[in-house]
Each structure stands twice: as structure tokens, then as C-alpha cells.
Design a protein around this motif. Structure first.
Motif, PDB file in Angstrom:
ATOM      1  N   GLN A 192      19.982 -12.368 -14.064  1.00 39.28           N
ATOM      2  CA  GLN A 192      18.847 -11.918 -13.425  1.00 39.28           C
ATOM      3  C   GLN A 192      18.627 -10.509 -13.235  1.00 39.28           C
ATOM      4  OE1 GLN A 192      19.561 -13.865  -9.433  1.00 39.28           O
ATOM      5  NE2 GLN A 192      18.360 -15.360  -9.925  1.00 39.28           N
ATOM      6  N   LEU A 193      19.814  -9.631 -13.802  1.00 42.26           N
ATOM      7  CA  LEU A 193      19.555  -8.227 -13.787  1.00 42.26           C
ATOM      8  C   LEU A 193      18.706  -7.716 -14.921  1.00 42.26           C
ATOM      9  CD1 LEU A 193      23.229  -7.293 -12.654  1.00 42.26           C
ATOM     10  CD2 LEU A 193      21.279  -7.267 -11.195  1.00 42.26           C
ATOM     11  N   ALA A 194      18.480  -8.662 -15.611  1.00 42.82           N
ATOM     12  CA  ALA A 194      17.926  -8.060 -16.929  1.00 42.82           C
ATOM     13  C   ALA A 194      16.199  -8.073 -16.627  1.00 42.82           C
ATOM     14  CB  ALA A 194      17.891  -8.757 -18.197  1.00 42.82           C
ATOM     15  N   PHE A 195      15.818  -7.962 -15.343  1.00 45.62           N
ATOM     16  CA  PHE A 195      14.441  -7.998 -15.013  1.00 45.62           C
ATOM     17  C   PHE A 195      13.625  -6.999 -15.656  1.00 45.62           C
ATOM     18  CE2 PHE A 195      16.557  -5.741 -11.660  1.00 45.62           C
ATOM     19  CZ  PHE A 195      15.909  -4.659 -11.545  1.00 45.62           C
ATOM     20  N   GLN A 196      12.227  -7.049 -15.749  1.00 48.81           N
ATOM     21  CA  GLN A 196      11.510  -6.206 -16.638  1.00 48.81           C
ATOM     22  C   GLN A 196      10.735  -5.443 -15.613  1.00 48.81           C
ATOM     23  OE1 GLN A 196       9.432  -8.282 -19.610  1.00 48.81           O
ATOM     24  NE2 GLN A 196      10.976  -8.359 -20.864  1.00 48.81           N
ATOM     25  N   LEU A 197      10.259  -4.106 -15.848  1.00 47.31           N
ATOM     26  CA  LEU A 197       9.230  -3.366 -14.931  1.00 47.31           C
ATOM     27  C   LEU A 197       8.384  -2.747 -15.846  1.00 47.31           C
ATOM     28  CD1 LEU A 197      12.056  -1.042 -13.002  1.00 47.31           C
ATOM     29  CD2 LEU A 197      10.713  -3.194 -12.110  1.00 47.31           C
ATOM     30  N   PRO A 198       7.135  -2.534 -15.389  1.00 42.39           N
ATOM     31  CA  PRO A 198       5.891  -1.961 -15.935  1.00 42.39           C
ATOM     32  C   PRO A 198       6.442  -0.453 -16.466  1.00 42.39           C
ATOM     33  CG  PRO A 198       5.079  -2.760 -13.954  1.00 42.39           C
ATOM     34  CD  PRO A 198       6.835  -3.023 -13.794  1.00 42.39           C
ATOM     35  N   GLU A 199       5.572   0.183 -17.418  1.00 42.88           N
ATOM     36  CA  GLU A 199       6.156   1.455 -18.076  1.00 42.88           C
ATOM     37  C   GLU A 199       5.726   2.464 -17.092  1.00 42.88           C
ATOM     38  OE1 GLU A 199       4.574   1.841 -21.833  1.00 42.88           O
ATOM     39  OE2 GLU A 199       5.855   0.164 -22.685  1.00 42.88           O
ATOM     40  N   ARG A 200       4.553   2.132 -16.225  1.00 45.92           N
ATOM     41  CA  ARG A 200       3.945   3.603 -15.517  1.00 45.92           C
ATOM     42  C   ARG A 200       3.780   2.734 -14.101  1.00 45.92           C
ATOM     43  NH1 ARG A 200       1.675   7.492 -18.121  1.00 45.92           N
ATOM     44  NH2 ARG A 200       0.063   7.566 -16.342  1.00 45.92           N
ATOM     45  N   LEU A 201       3.835   3.907 -13.188  1.00 43.56           N
ATOM     46  CA  LEU A 201       3.522   3.653 -11.851  1.00 43.56           C
ATOM     47  C   LEU A 201       1.910   3.237 -11.747  1.00 43.56           C
ATOM     48  CD1 LEU A 201       5.118   6.855 -10.178  1.00 43.56           C
ATOM     49  CD2 LEU A 201       5.870   4.309  -9.555  1.00 43.56           C
ATOM     50  N   PRO A 202       1.739   2.352 -10.604  1.00 39.79           N
ATOM     51  CA  PRO A 202       0.340   2.107 -10.390  1.00 39.79           C
ATOM     52  C   PRO A 202      -0.618   3.166 -10.308  1.00 39.79           C
ATOM     53  CG  PRO A 202       1.678   0.813  -8.993  1.00 39.79           C
ATOM     54  CD  PRO A 202       2.370   2.026  -9.639  1.00 39.79           C
ATOM     55  N   ASN A 203      -1.980   3.004 -10.603  1.00 38.83           N
ATOM     56  CA  ASN A 203      -2.824   4.242 -10.429  1.00 38.83           C
ATOM     57  C   ASN A 203      -3.179   4.442  -9.075  1.00 38.83           C
ATOM     58  OD1 ASN A 203      -2.974   4.601 -13.278  1.00 38.83           O
ATOM     59  ND2 ASN A 203      -4.927   3.221 -13.548  1.00 38.83           N
ATOM     60  N   LEU A 204      -3.423   5.996  -8.510  1.00 37.94           N
ATOM     61  CA  LEU A 204      -3.929   6.018  -7.324  1.00 37.94           C
ATOM     62  C   LEU A 204      -5.154   5.240  -6.792  1.00 37.94           C
ATOM     63  CD1 LEU A 204      -3.671   9.759  -7.284  1.00 37.94           C
ATOM     64  CD2 LEU A 204      -1.821   8.270  -6.173  1.00 37.94           C
ATOM     65  N   PRO A 205      -5.426   4.896  -5.709  1.00 37.40           N
ATOM     66  CA  PRO A 205      -6.479   4.001  -5.265  1.00 37.40           C
ATOM     67  C   PRO A 205      -7.440   5.085  -5.123  1.00 37.40           C
ATOM     68  CG  PRO A 205      -4.902   4.742  -3.196  1.00 37.40           C
ATOM     69  CD  PRO A 205      -4.410   5.083  -4.559  1.00 37.40           C
ATOM     70  N   ASN A 206      -8.736   4.452  -5.232  1.00 38.10           N
ATOM     71  CA  ASN A 206     -10.152   5.395  -5.229  1.00 38.10           C
ATOM     72  C   ASN A 206     -10.275   5.824  -3.765  1.00 38.10           C
ATOM     73  OD1 ASN A 206     -10.609   4.890  -7.809  1.00 38.10           O
ATOM     74  ND2 ASN A 206     -11.666   2.799  -7.586  1.00 38.10           N
ATOM     75  N   SER A 207      -9.795   5.209  -2.829  1.00 35.18           N
ATOM     76  CA  SER A 207     -10.122   5.692  -1.415  1.00 35.18           C
ATOM     77  C   SER A 207      -8.946   5.434  -0.679  1.00 35.18           C
ATOM     78  CB  SER A 207     -11.514   4.776  -0.903  1.00 35.18           C
ATOM     79  OG  SER A 207     -11.177   3.367  -0.842  1.00 35.18           O
ATOM     80  N   LEU A 208      -9.045   6.058   0.720  1.00 36.46           N
ATOM     81  CA  LEU A 208      -7.905   6.049   1.270  1.00 36.46           C
ATOM     82  C   LEU A 208      -8.325   5.343   2.657  1.00 36.46           C
ATOM     83  CD1 LEU A 208      -6.232   9.651   1.476  1.00 36.46           C
ATOM     84  CD2 LEU A 208      -5.592   7.894   0.231  1.00 36.46           C
ATOM     85  N   MET A 209      -7.214   4.897   3.317  1.00 40.87           N
ATOM     86  CA  MET A 209      -7.052   4.337   4.976  1.00 40.87           C
ATOM     87  C   MET A 209      -7.532   5.474   5.793  1.00 40.87           C
ATOM     88  SD  MET A 209      -4.141   2.477   7.361  1.00 40.87           S
ATOM     89  CE  MET A 209      -3.819   1.393   5.728  1.00 40.87           C
ATOM     90  N   ALA A 210      -8.769   4.906   6.643  1.00 35.96           N
ATOM     91  CA  ALA A 210      -9.136   5.845   7.469  1.00 35.96           C
ATOM     92  C   ALA A 210      -8.292   6.010   8.889  1.00 35.96           C
ATOM     93  CB  ALA A 210     -10.625   5.392   8.199  1.00 35.96           C
ATOM     94  N   SER A 211      -8.199   7.203   9.274  1.00 31.94           N
ATOM     95  CA  SER A 211      -7.246   7.563  10.332  1.00 31.94           C
ATOM     96  C   SER A 211      -7.539   7.090  11.614  1.00 31.94           C
ATOM     97  CB  SER A 211      -6.864   9.052  10.244  1.00 31.94           C
ATOM     98  OG  SER A 211      -8.093   9.674  10.754  1.00 31.94           O
ATOM     99  N   ALA A 212      -8.787   6.838  11.776  1.00 28.59           N
ATOM    100  CA  ALA A 212      -9.430   6.443  13.289  1.00 28.59           C
ATOM    101  C   ALA A 212      -8.702   5.347  13.488  1.00 28.59           C
ATOM    102  CB  ALA A 212     -10.811   6.273  13.015  1.00 28.59           C
ATOM    103  N   ASP A 213      -8.462   5.143  15.005  1.00 30.28           N
ATOM    104  CA  ASP A 213      -7.815   3.958  15.641  1.00 30.28           C
ATOM    105  C   ASP A 213      -6.617   3.557  15.164  1.00 30.28           C
ATOM    106  OD1 ASP A 213     -10.260   3.948  17.244  1.00 30.28           O
ATOM    107  OD2 ASP A 213     -11.348   2.736  15.856  1.00 30.28           O
ATOM    108  N   LEU A 214      -5.644   4.147  14.346  1.00 27.47           N
ATOM    109  CA  LEU A 214      -4.684   3.800  13.803  1.00 27.47           C
ATOM    110  C   LEU A 214      -3.454   3.563  14.936  1.00 27.47           C
ATOM    111  CD1 LEU A 214      -3.997   5.532  10.250  1.00 27.47           C
ATOM    112  CD2 LEU A 214      -4.628   3.128  10.760  1.00 27.47           C
TER     113      LEU A 214
END
Length: 470
Positions: A251-273
Motif C-alpha cells: 500500500q505504500l506505493a500510493f500515488q500523489l498529484p504532481e502539484r498542490l491544489p490551486n488557491l481558492p478564488n475567495s476566502l472565508m469571512a471572519s465575521a461570527d467565527l
């Protein structure tokens, strides 16, 4: 005689009825349905306990199917929640808590005593069956306490699942970043090797100083060492991910993508966190549940402080030459030396301790959310800055340097030095992108799980020496 027998039979029926009424049973799911629901709400993935060989076979099949494709963050979490043995061990606490709950809902076993005395030709036999009346009367209170502890065990199991999910996501992004960094370090080593080889040839014909040649050789040696480190970092990061996934062998021969995921287009709002964390955080819910259970235990301590042991039961006695005598016996602990004040004082101190711990947990949770959001926001801005500003600028500089080289306005060594600078900037961009996804995981855990410290954002700027400056 008949009246006595009737009394004995009636007493027996009453005790049997109370016994049956006090019996509690185990649930069919063992609390796992609630735990899986809580975990799925916070991680997007369900969990299940491995209790039988059939369960183990099904999990192996599901894991094999998920490993057939390159892992995503979600599929890695799914494997970890199914296959992580540490999590499975934590789920066993549910069975322990439910066993305590069932035991609290049942009357303690009766005690039977038998005595036989012989003197001359006389034989005296005495028999008795005793029941714990205080235990019977306090079944509802004890069951309520253990029920709250069982609910708390569910929250603890769900919290462990959320923690495993968060640690898996962090290990996943670390493995991806290490793999991507190693790929770029191979390019650095290739560029450094070409530069050192050319410097050696130029030095032989007298067109390059020994100092400049030594600099190129030193950079090549350093690049070789950095490549070795980066390859080890890949192995270590993959092993860290494999531990979280519970993988071994083939099982240790698992595969990973070549690149990290792209950044999201928007962020989580800080209100009421902070308010959301007070509702969602599992450690806050556990602290509240613990305070409530302690308050109930305080009530039980006060109720049983004066009379802590009260037994009643049926007794009969037979003696040679005499008719059998039937009756009842009551056993009561006399509060002469201990009036129960120490138990009550201890319960009150434990309750106040739980109240203060609940308040401390809430304060820490709010602080962790604020800190995690600051790291999340900063990491996003840095990653975007590298993506939109630094890397494009380095690319533009490289293109201009190529034009100058083609026009014989720049040397090959300037071109190689610029190439190294561009690769170092890309590596810094990889680290910034990785840091964002890790801080995103930490923020989610700070809101939904049991929190944790936000990672320190490291400086990713390459030094002039690392850039091969001359």
C-alpha cells in the motif's frame, strides 16, 4: 404460616419487578451513528468501527479502491478515518462508556448468606438474601450521570476523528509540497552542474578566474546536498502520511498529484467565527457536558451523604426440633465517624474545577480562532503575492535575460544565475501555497474540532547566495 408465606412471595415479586425495571441494555450501534454524523458534518467523511472480520475486509476493499487513483486531500481523509488504527482504538472508549451506562442502569447483584451452627444434637441453619436498596433508589440518578458520560465519550470519539482528519490533511499537503520541492531541486542541481562544468572548461583556457570557478563548484556541491535533503524530506513526508492513513506493505506505493491544489478564488469571512466556534467546537461541548455531569454527581453525593449503605432482604431460620422462622433483615451503615461531608466537599471542589475549566476552554477556543484566521488570511495573501507578483516578475526577468544572452549582452553564467534565482522563487511559492492549505486546515479545526496552534509562517525569500549572486 400462610400469611407469612404470602408476605415473602409478595416481597419477592416486588423485588423481581424492581430488578426487571432497572435493567438496561446495550444499543445496536454502540453510539457510532452519532459519532459518524458529527464527524461527517465536520470532515465530510463518515467513520465506522472495525469490530468483526467482515468489517476489516470491507475496509481493506474500500482502501484498495481509493488507492488505485492519485490521492486527493478528501480521499486521504477518507482512508484515514476508515483505516487509522489509533482512531479505531479510541472508538473502543465508546464501548467502555456504554458498558458503564448499562451497569449503572441495573441493580447490584443480591448477596446470599448461609450459616450453620451445631451444638450437641441441635442444628441451627440461617439463610438470607440481601438487596442494595440505596443502589436501587439511585438508579435514575446514576443512569443520568453515565448517560451524560456516554454522550461525552461520543464527543471525544468525534473529536479524535476530526483531529485525525486534520493531521491527515496537513501530512498530505506536506507530502505534496516536499515532492514538488524535490522536483525543482533537481532542476537546481542540473543548472548548477552545467554551470560548474562550463566554469571548469573556461578556467582551463584562462577565461575564468579560480575564484569564480570555486563559487560555481561550491554552488554545485551545495545544490547536490540540498537535493539529497529534499529527497529525504519526500520520504519522510510520505511516511508521515502513510502513518496517518494506516498503510503498510504494498500500500505504500500510493500515488500523489504532481502539484498542490490551486488557491481558492475567495476566502472565508471572519465575521461570527468565534460564535460559530462556541457552537461547533467539540472540546467546548465536552467541557460543558463534563460540568453538567459533575453537577449531577454533586447531587448524588448530597443525596447519599447521610445514608450510603442500606440493604434489605429476606431471611429464614431453621433449628432442630423447631419450626422454620421467616422474616426480613435491614442493614444500615451508621454515620458515626463519617457523615458524608468529605464526599460532598470533594464533589463541590470537582464541580468548581469543571466550571473554571469550561470557561478556560471557551477563552482558549476564541483566541485560537482569531490566531488561526490571522495565519489563514496572511498565508493566502503571501501565496497570492508569490503567484501574482514574484513568480511572474522572475519569469519576465528570465525572458529579458534570455534576450540579452541571445544578443550577446549577457554571459552564460548570468543566464544560469538568473535561472537559479527563478527556481528558488518558485520553491518559495510552493512553500507559501503549502502554508495556506495547512492554515486552512488549522482554521477549520479551530472552528469545528478541538483547536490547535496555528503554524508560524516562515520566511520564504531566497538569499543572494542561494540565488547564486556574483
Amino acid at each position: 404460616m400462610a400469611a407469612k408465606q404470602h408476605i415473602v412471595k409478595s416481597t419477592g415479586l416486588v423485588l423481581c419487578s424492581l430488578f426487571l425495571a432497572g435493567c438496561a441494555t446495550f444499543s445496536q450501534d454502540g453510539g457510532m451513528d452519532a459519532v459518524s454524523s458529527i464527524a461527517k458534518e465536520r470532515t465530510g467523511q463518515e467513520i465506522r468501527a472495525t469490530r468483526t472480520e467482515s468489517d476489516h475486509s470491507e475496509i481493506e476493499a474500500a482502501t484498495k479502491q481509493l488507492l488505485a487513483k492519485p490521492l486527493t486531500a478528501d480521499s486521504a481523509v477518507q482512508i484515514a478515518l476508515l483505516n487509522n488504527r489509533g482512531l479505531q482504538a479510541s472508538l473502543s472508549d465508546l464501548g467502555i462508556a456504554e458498558a458503564d451506562l448499562v451497569r449503572a442502569g441495573r441493580i447490584g447483584n443480591p448477596s446470599f448468606s448461609f450459616s450453620r451452627l451445631r451444638g450437641d444434637d441441635n442444628v441451627e441453619i440461617e439463610r438470607s438474601v440481601m438487596f442494595d436498596l440505596v443502589g436501587l433508589l439511585t438508579i435514575p440518578i446514576r443512569s443520568g450521570i453515565e448517560q451524560r458520560r456516554f454522550e461525552q465519550a461520543k464527543l471525544q470519539a468525534a473529536s479524535e476523528a476530526v483531529r485525525i482528519a486534520a493531521e491527515t490533511r496537513r501530512a498530505y499537503f506536506n507530502a505534496l509540497a516536499a515532492q514538488q520541492t524535490a522536483h525543482y531541486m533537481e532542476q537546481v542541481k542540473t543548472a548548477a552542474e552545467a554551470s560548474a562544468e562550463l566554469a571548469g572548461r573556461m578556467a582551463k583556457v584562462g577565461n575564468w578566474s579560480k575564484l569564480d570557478q570555486a563559487r560555481e563548484q561550491a554552488f554545485y556541491a551545495d545544490a547536490t546536498a540540498q537535493l539529497a535533503r529534499s529527497r529525504h524530506n519526500v520520504a519522510a513526508a510520505r511516511e508521515g502520511l502513510a502513518r496517518m492513513l494506516g498503510l503498510w506493505g504494498n500500500q505504500l506505493a500510493f500515488q500523489l498529484p504532481e502539484r498542490l491544489p490551486n488557491l481558492p478564488n475567495s476566502l472565508m469571512a471572519s465575521a461570527d467565527l468565534e460564535q460559530l466556534a462556541m457552537k461547533q467546537r467539540l472540546d467546548v461541548q465536552m467541557a460543558k457536558s463534563n460540568a453538567e455531569a459533575t453537577a449531577s454527581a454533586l447531587g448524588l453525593s448530597r443525596a447519599t451523604g447521610f445514608i450510603n449503605v442500606l440493604h434489605a432482604g429476606y431471611i429464614n431460620k431453621s433449628e432442630t426440633g423447631e419450626s422454620r422462622a421467616n422474616g426480613y433483615e435491614i442493614e444500615l451503615e451508621l454515620p458515626i465517624f463519617d457523615w458524608g461531608r468529605s464526599r460532598t466537599a470533594k464533589a463541590e471542589a470537582i464541580y468548581m474545577q469543571s466550571v473554571h475549566r469550561t470557561a478556560d476552554t471557551a477563552i482558549r477556543a476564541r483566541s485560537e480562532v482569531r490566531e488561526a484566521y490571522s495565519a489563514y488570511r496572511t498565508a493566502y495573501d503571501l501565496a497570492r503575492h508569490y503567484r501574482d507578483e514574484i513568480v511572474p516578475l522572475r519569469k519576465k526577468i528570465s525572458e529579458e535575460m534570455m534576450l540579452r544572452y541571445n544578443g550577446m549582452l549577457a554571459s552564460v553564467f548570468e543566464l544560469l544565475a538568473d535561472s537559479r534565482s527563478q527556481i528558488n522563487s518558485v520553491n518559495a511559492a510552493i512553500e507559501a501555497q503549502r502554508d495556506f492549505w495547512i492554515t486552512d486546515t488549522v482554521l477549520q479545526t479551530a472552528i469545528n474540532g478541538s483547536g490547535g496552534t496555528a503554524p508560524a509562517l516562515r520566511s520564504n525569500a531566497p538569499t543572494a547566495e542561494a540565488a547564486g549572486g556574483h
